[in-house]
Design an enzyme around this catalytic site. Structure first.
Site, PDB file in Angstrom:
ATOM      1  CE1 TYR A  69      -2.804  -3.276   0.742  1.00 13.46           C
ATOM      2  CE2 TYR A  69      -4.423  -1.523   0.982  1.00 13.46           C
ATOM      3  CZ  TYR A  69      -4.115  -2.850   0.798  1.00 13.46           C
ATOM      4  OH  TYR A  69      -5.114  -3.776   0.654  1.00 13.46           O
ATOM      5  CE  LYS A 108       2.744 -17.972   0.143  1.00  9.81           C
ATOM      6  NZ  LYS A 108       1.958 -19.210   0.235  1.00  9.81           N
ATOM      7  CG  ASP A 157      -0.902 -20.321   1.683  1.00 12.13           C
ATOM      8  OD1 ASP A 157      -0.316 -19.966   2.724  1.00 12.13           O
ATOM      9  OD2 ASP A 157      -0.326 -20.935   0.771  1.00 12.13           O
ATOM     10  CG  ASP A 196      -7.841  -4.529   2.367  1.00 15.92           C
ATOM     11  OD1 ASP A 196      -8.997  -4.565   2.828  1.00 15.92           O
ATOM     12  OD2 ASP A 196      -7.524  -3.869   1.369  1.00 15.92           O
ATOM     13  CG  ASP A 202     -13.499  -7.505   3.037  1.00 17.32           C
ATOM     14  OD1 ASP A 202     -13.109  -6.695   3.903  1.00 17.32           O
ATOM     15  OD2 ASP A 202     -14.075  -7.150   1.985  1.00 17.32           O
TER      16      ASP A 202
END
Ligand code: NAD
Length: 342
Positions: free
Chosen positions: A123, A170, A203, A227, A231
């Site tokens: 970002y 990750k 993941d 982010d 959700d």
């Protein structure tokens, strides 16, 4: 009386922020609102998505209640949300996500808190074209920001008697950037012997979240994973219409729901106001009005539990204004409900 910048925002923003303001007023929280435009609404009125008057207001109040702002996909100006979070150094995004009695999902008793780093990662917006057909996006991770967000997560866990912080990463692929994030989290974790610390690859963490969300408590994430996972977590408890959020810095905060502008339902008076109302309850807490904040959360809990006045996203037929009125009515008649703590 506290001065707070009010940013209705784009899409469903004015509807749900209007609801949140009405509920705060009904709960007796005294606020001097300074109403400002941002995003697409500000472009239409002032020719800029971040007018000077907005920045002046935020510099003065250091606190805002904000609706979602539109950011076009693959074109247009850069995200104003990201700009505001970086400009005011609101480095920690906090999103409490828990099941509500009466909101039917495949999961019960979900109780998670997402802590997302808000100022860097992909970002940072550093993108360039190396040659036609080849572009680069730079992922920025610093020890300073990683340590700061890890400390925020552990402090939050300790203050709220949470048992576990899981760093999600990750680092098997991004060995340097996510590796640094993990190193910082591990170092901070050593200072908090009373809070357990775990790590999960992002993941696998997503799979585990949708099969066994009880395996998590406080989730510590970089900006992008935070982010996305926010959700996902909203989906576990009834969707984007019910999950609130806040962006905290050392000297200020912006309160906003996790959801975006919901352009598909904007202007129809059907958006779920709960996420904005619960974000407003976090604002009330920030202002020290804890009893009012609890009353708001209890009333939302009552309305959801009773299930008579729900917006279409929750399977009902009520309007935004109808559900807001039901929350205000419930505030008048109920005191506190133990399940209703956001
Ligand atoms: P979105 O959150 O706006 O919508 C996703 C889906 O959830 C839609 O079907 C929408 O109708 C539904 N939804 C969202 N909020 C709801 C509510 N309160 N009640 C009922 N249903 C609701 O996500 P999107 O479509 O990916 O993004 C739309 C725009 O919002 C984009 O421009 C994006 O950049 C922006 N956005 C802004 C913020 C922010 O300002 N903090 C956050 C996310 C997205």
């Amino acid at each position: 009386m506290a001065a707070v910048t009010l940013i209705p925002g784009d899409g469903v923003g004015p509807e749900v922020i209007g609801a949140a303001v009405t509920v705060l007023e009904a709960a007796g929280v005294k606020i001097a609102w300074d109403r400002q435009e941002a995003g697409a609404a500000a472009v239409r009125k002032h020719g800029s998505p971040v007018p000077d008057s907005l920045i002046r207001s935020l510099k003065r109040t250091r606190i805002a209640l904000k609706g979602p702002l539109e950011t076009r996909v693959g074109e247009g100006y850069r995200s104003i949300n990201v700009y505001l979070r970086k400009t005011f150094n609101l480095y920690a995004s906090l999103r409490p996500t828990h099941s509500f009695e009466g909101v039917h999902t495949p999961f019960r008793n979900v109780d998670l808190v997402v802590v997302r780093e808000n100022t860097e990662d992909l970002y940072a917006g550093i993108e360039h074209q190396v040659a036609p057909g080849i572009v680069e996006s730079v992922k920025v991770i610093t020890a300073r920001a990683s340590t700061r967000i890890a400390r925020f997560a552990f402090e939050y866990a300790r203050r709220n008697r949470r048992k576990l912080v899981t760093a999600i990463h990750k680092a098997n692929i991004m060995k340097l950037s996510d590796g640094l994030f993990l190193k910082c989290a591990r170092r901070v974790a050593k200072e908090y012997a009373d809070v357990r610390y775990e790590e999960q690859i992002v993941d696998a963490a997503c799979m585990r979240l949708v099969t066994n969300p009880a395996a998590f408590d406080v989730l510590l994430l970089e900006n992008l994973y935070g982010d996305i996972v926010s959700d996902l977590c909203a989906g576990l408890v009834g969707g984007l219409g019910v999950v609130p959020g806040a962006n905290y810095g050392e000297r200020g905060a912006i309160f906003e729901a996790v959801h975006g502008t919901a352009a598909d339902i904007a202007g129809k008076n059907v958006a779920n106001p709960v996420a904005a109302i619960l974000s407003a309850s976090m604002l009330a807490d920030y202002l020290g009005s804890h009893r009012a904040a609890e009353r708001i959360r209890a009333a939302v809990g009552t309305v959801l539990r009773e299930g008579r006045t729900l917006t279409p996203d929750l399977g009902g037929k009520a309007s935004t204004t109808g559900m807001t009125a039901a929350v205000i009515q419930a505030m008048a008649t109920t005191l506190e409900h133990p399940a209703a703590t956001a």
